[in-house]
Motif scaffolding. Structure first.
Motif, PDB file in Angstrom:
ATOM      1  N   VAL A  70       0.844  -1.198   0.000  1.00 23.61           N
ATOM      2  CA  VAL A  70       0.000   0.000   0.000  1.00 23.61           C
ATOM      3  C   VAL A  70       0.878   1.246   0.000  1.00 23.61           C
ATOM      4  O   VAL A  70       1.739   1.409   0.870  1.00 23.61           O
ATOM      5  CB  VAL A  70      -0.933   0.035   1.238  1.00 23.61           C
ATOM      6  N   LEU A  71       0.675   2.100  -0.998  1.00 28.01           N
ATOM      7  CA  LEU A  71       1.337   3.410  -1.042  1.00 28.01           C
ATOM      8  C   LEU A  71       0.285   4.448  -0.679  1.00 28.01           C
ATOM      9  O   LEU A  71      -0.714   4.606  -1.386  1.00 28.01           O
ATOM     10  CB  LEU A  71       1.900   3.698  -2.434  1.00 28.01           C
ATOM     11  N   MET A  72       0.483   5.136   0.439  1.00 31.06           N
ATOM     12  CA  MET A  72      -0.532   6.040   0.982  1.00 31.06           C
ATOM     13  C   MET A  72      -0.045   7.477   1.006  1.00 31.06           C
ATOM     14  O   MET A  72       0.928   7.807   1.685  1.00 31.06           O
ATOM     15  CB  MET A  72      -0.916   5.596   2.401  1.00 31.06           C
ATOM     16  N   ILE A  73      -0.718   8.324   0.242  1.00 26.12           N
ATOM     17  CA  ILE A  73      -0.438   9.759   0.242  1.00 26.12           C
ATOM     18  C   ILE A  73      -1.350  10.401   1.273  1.00 26.12           C
ATOM     19  O   ILE A  73      -2.557  10.152   1.289  1.00 26.12           O
ATOM     20  CB  ILE A  73      -0.710  10.378  -1.140  1.00 26.12           C
ATOM     21  N   SER A  74      -0.797  11.224   2.152  1.00 24.48           N
ATOM     22  CA  SER A  74      -1.635  11.923   3.132  1.00 24.48           C
ATOM     23  C   SER A  74      -1.010  13.264   3.503  1.00 24.48           C
ATOM     24  O   SER A  74       0.206  13.381   3.625  1.00 24.48           O
ATOM     25  CB  SER A  74      -1.807  11.078   4.395  1.00 24.48           C
ATOM     26  N   SER A  75      -1.873  14.259   3.670  1.00 22.13           N
ATOM     27  CA  SER A  75      -1.426  15.571   4.137  1.00 22.13           C
ATOM     28  C   SER A  75      -1.399  15.632   5.653  1.00 22.13           C
ATOM     29  O   SER A  75      -0.880  16.588   6.226  1.00 22.13           O
ATOM     30  CB  SER A  75      -2.360  16.672   3.599  1.00 22.13           C
ATOM     31  N   GLU A  76      -1.996  14.630   6.300  1.00 24.47           N
ATOM     32  CA  GLU A  76      -2.037  14.599   7.759  1.00 24.47           C
ATOM     33  C   GLU A  76      -0.829  13.819   8.277  1.00 24.47           C
ATOM     34  O   GLU A  76      -0.771  12.598   8.149  1.00 24.47           O
ATOM     35  CB  GLU A  76      -3.342  13.971   8.245  1.00 24.47           C
ATOM     36  N   LEU A  77       0.105  14.531   8.866  1.00 26.21           N
ATOM     37  CA  LEU A  77       1.346  13.899   9.330  1.00 26.21           C
ATOM     38  C   LEU A  77       1.066  12.830  10.390  1.00 26.21           C
ATOM     39  O   LEU A  77       1.724  11.793  10.415  1.00 26.21           O
ATOM     40  CB  LEU A  77       2.300  14.957   9.882  1.00 26.21           C
ATOM     41  N   GLU A  78       0.084  13.089  11.239  1.00 27.37           N
ATOM     42  CA  GLU A  78      -0.255  12.127  12.289  1.00 27.37           C
ATOM     43  C   GLU A  78      -0.653  10.786  11.676  1.00 27.37           C
ATOM     44  O   GLU A  78      -0.283   9.724  12.179  1.00 27.37           O
ATOM     45  CB  GLU A  78      -1.401  12.677  13.142  1.00 27.37           C
ATOM     46  N   GLU A  79      -1.389  10.847  10.567  1.00 16.27           N
ATOM     47  CA  GLU A  79      -1.829   9.630   9.897  1.00 16.27           C
ATOM     48  C   GLU A  79      -0.634   8.836   9.374  1.00 16.27           C
ATOM     49  O   GLU A  79      -0.602   7.609   9.452  1.00 16.27           O
ATOM     50  CB  GLU A  79      -2.757  10.016   8.738  1.00 16.27           C
ATOM     51  N   LEU A  80       0.364   9.537   8.834  1.00 13.24           N
ATOM     52  CA  LEU A  80       1.559   8.874   8.318  1.00 13.24           C
ATOM     53  C   LEU A  80       2.396   8.284   9.452  1.00 13.24           C
ATOM     54  O   LEU A  80       2.896   7.164   9.356  1.00 13.24           O
ATOM     55  CB  LEU A  80       2.395   9.861   7.494  1.00 13.24           C
ATOM     56  N   VAL A  81       2.543   9.050  10.525  1.00 18.06           N
ATOM     57  CA  VAL A  81       3.351   8.590  11.665  1.00 18.06           C
ATOM     58  C   VAL A  81       2.732   7.328  12.270  1.00 18.06           C
ATOM     59  O   VAL A  81       3.428   6.357  12.580  1.00 18.06           O
ATOM     60  CB  VAL A  81       3.473   9.698  12.737  1.00 18.06           C
ATOM     61  N   GLU A  82       1.408   7.319  12.432  1.00 19.88           N
ATOM     62  CA  GLU A  82       0.731   6.193  13.073  1.00 19.88           C
ATOM     63  C   GLU A  82       0.572   4.996  12.140  1.00 19.88           C
ATOM     64  O   GLU A  82       0.577   3.853  12.587  1.00 19.88           O
ATOM     65  CB  GLU A  82      -0.665   6.625  13.561  1.00 19.88           C
TER      66      GLU A  82
END
Length: 505
Positions: free
Chosen positions: A448-460
């Protein structure tokens, strides 16, 4: 708004819902997807007619029959999905239907001058004569906001107005909201970003399952209590599970499943490199315009690979179209659900099985029994809330629409899933469900390659995070090195933080 009720196809969307907004007040309206927020707003703004209840505006009963009627009463709306005309100019979109005239003809000089002046309030200096569609979605959103503000409304409804904006643009918008408040204009602010609510809102109304379950001053309710009220869970559950309930996977494959090196595409991507292994969630971080979406579009064959190498299972590949990528086992959920994801007037069943139709058809005839079986399987598996598979997808909440789009690819059993802002505009509850599903897919061996603007989402949620800046890969963070300060440093400075810098603060 008092005692509001509304049914669709026999299903209750609102039951005894209420909303009270003061003069010159910024009022937050929140709740999970499917809680009834959008339906309540559409009744207020004349897009839907209520079944029961009353609406009082300035102390007088109103019953707007259309959005135009609501604007005439002094209620203006900015929708989450930009609903302007992309092939018309920016200025035309701002004043569409009410162009300044001189001697009976449109006064184009005034149209252009007034549009440019209005956009300058938002810190935007652009050529207002160019087509709206030639600008990115963030600019389009700001134009939609400028148009709504220009109606001199007494109440402005903002439905997820910041979902396409970067931090600087959000601050400009907040400045405009404060100007409106000072001039006595009320604002209903719908957002799933809790920090934004506390930054700009005076009071909050919480909805759940079509009902109003709480109303409070922002200062009197904490974030944890707000989340637990939305979810209908006890505070201890939220504390134990967290707001997102999403923790990264420790599973790593050995060889890269998908790898791109030195990717170039137009002016937006100059030297991007990403590796993705089976069973791994890789985050793609970067500021607006960093090239994240463009990388995903090349991997899916939607845009041509102009330079660099792309390998799938160790073999060089070059996709000429999305059909090539789909056949190779790659799925892609676009950031823009409305224009690139769903087909709004088609049913859930038709939207979900769109990519699978060739496999379900024989001599051009679709096997409807097989189709219905697949659809019901994923409705149950993903917990999609709907009246039936034949319900139009546009009638679903944003979170449920996103689940249908995920199901579209999951029924293809892909090896790689590209997710561009998978939880954009989705509330805390639906977000947790989708994030848990992403984790489940990775645990099952999918990359899964996940693009997100929410840093918290990427960190978790991500095992590794690749950071893009100005179309180039500038950093790759792994395991414990993935943190919000480290990601922000890489985005700002174009390289990973040196341990010595950390030691010296």
């Amino acid at each position: 708004m008092r005692g509001i009720g509304k049914h669709f196809a026999g299903v209750a969307a609102l039951t005894d819902a209420s909303l009270e907004v003061g003069r010159g007040e910024v009022h937050a309206l929140i709740g999970q997807n499917g809680a009834g927020k959008s339906t309540l707003i559409k009744i207020l703004t004349g897009a839907y007619r209520r079944d029961v209840g009353e609406v009082l505006f300035d102390g007088r009963p109103i019953d707007p029959s259309s959005p135009k009627d609501a604007r005439r009463l002094g209620i203006s709306t900015i929708y989450q999905e930009v609903n302007l005309v992309p092939f018309r100019s920016v200025a035309e979109n701002v004043f569409l239907g009410r162009e300044p005239r001189r001697f009976g003809l449109i006064d184009w000089r005034r149209v252009h001058d007034r549009a440019a002046e209005l956009l300058r309030r938002f810190g935007i200096e652009i050529d207002v004569r160019r087509p709206l569609g030639s600008y990115n979605i963030a600019v389009q959103q700001m134009v939609a906001i400028a148009r709504a503000v220009s109606f001199d409304a007494r109440l402005v409804v903002m439905d997820e107005p910041t979902s396409s904006l970067d931090e600087q643009e959000v601050e400009i918008l907040f400045g405009v909201i404060r100007q409106l408040k000072e001039s006595g204009v009320s604002v209903i602010f719908v957002s799933h970003r809790l920090d934004e609510l506390y930054a700009v809102c005076d009071r909050v109304t919480v909805m759940r399952d079509g009902r109003t379950v709480a109303a409070s001053a922002m200062r009197d309710i904490g974030k944890l209590e707000l989340v637990s009220t939305m979810l209908g869970r006890r505070m201890t559950e939220v504390e134990r599970g967290g707001a997102t309930g999403f923790t990264g996977s420790a599973h790593h494959g050995r060889e890269p499943l998908l790898a791109v090196e030195g990717l170039r595409q137009g002016r937006r991507v100059q030297d991007a490199s990403v590796e993705l292994r089976a069973g791994e969630i890789v985050g793609l971080a970067g500021l607006l315009g960093s090239g994240r979406t463009e990388v995903a579009r090349v991997l899916f064959g939607a845009d041509a690979l102009e330079g660099g190498t792309l390998r799938l299972n160790g073999r060089p590949v070059r996709f000429q179209s999305p059909a090539d990528a789909i056949r190779a086992g790659i799925g892609f959920c676009s950031e823009d659900r409305k224009s690139e994801g769903i087909i709004p007037d088609m049913s859930i069943r038709e939207n979900m099985t769109l990519a699978l139709l060739p496999a379900m058809s024989r001599a051009g005839i679709v096997d409807t029994y097989h189709q219905q079986s697949v659809v019901w399987t994923f409705i149950r598996r993903l917990g999609i809330k709907c009246a039936s598979p034949d319900q139009k997808i546009r009638e679903l909440s944003g979170g449920n629409q996103q689940k249908v789009l995920l199901a579209r690819w999951l029924c293809m059993n892909p090896k790689v899933l590209l997710l561009d802002e998978p939880t954009r505009g989705i509330d805390v509850g639906a977000k947790a469900e989708i994030q848990a599903l992403i984790q489940e897919l990775a645990d099952g061996g999918m990359g899964v390659l996940m693009i997100s603007s929410e840093l918290e989402e990427l960190v978790e949620g991500a095992d590794r995070v690749v950071v893009l800046r100005d179309g180039r890969t500038v950093a790759e963070l792994d395991g414990d090195a993935v943190s919000e300060p480290a990601l922000m440093h890489a985005m700002a400075h174009g390289h990973s933080q040196d341990p010595a810098e950390t030691a010296h603060g």
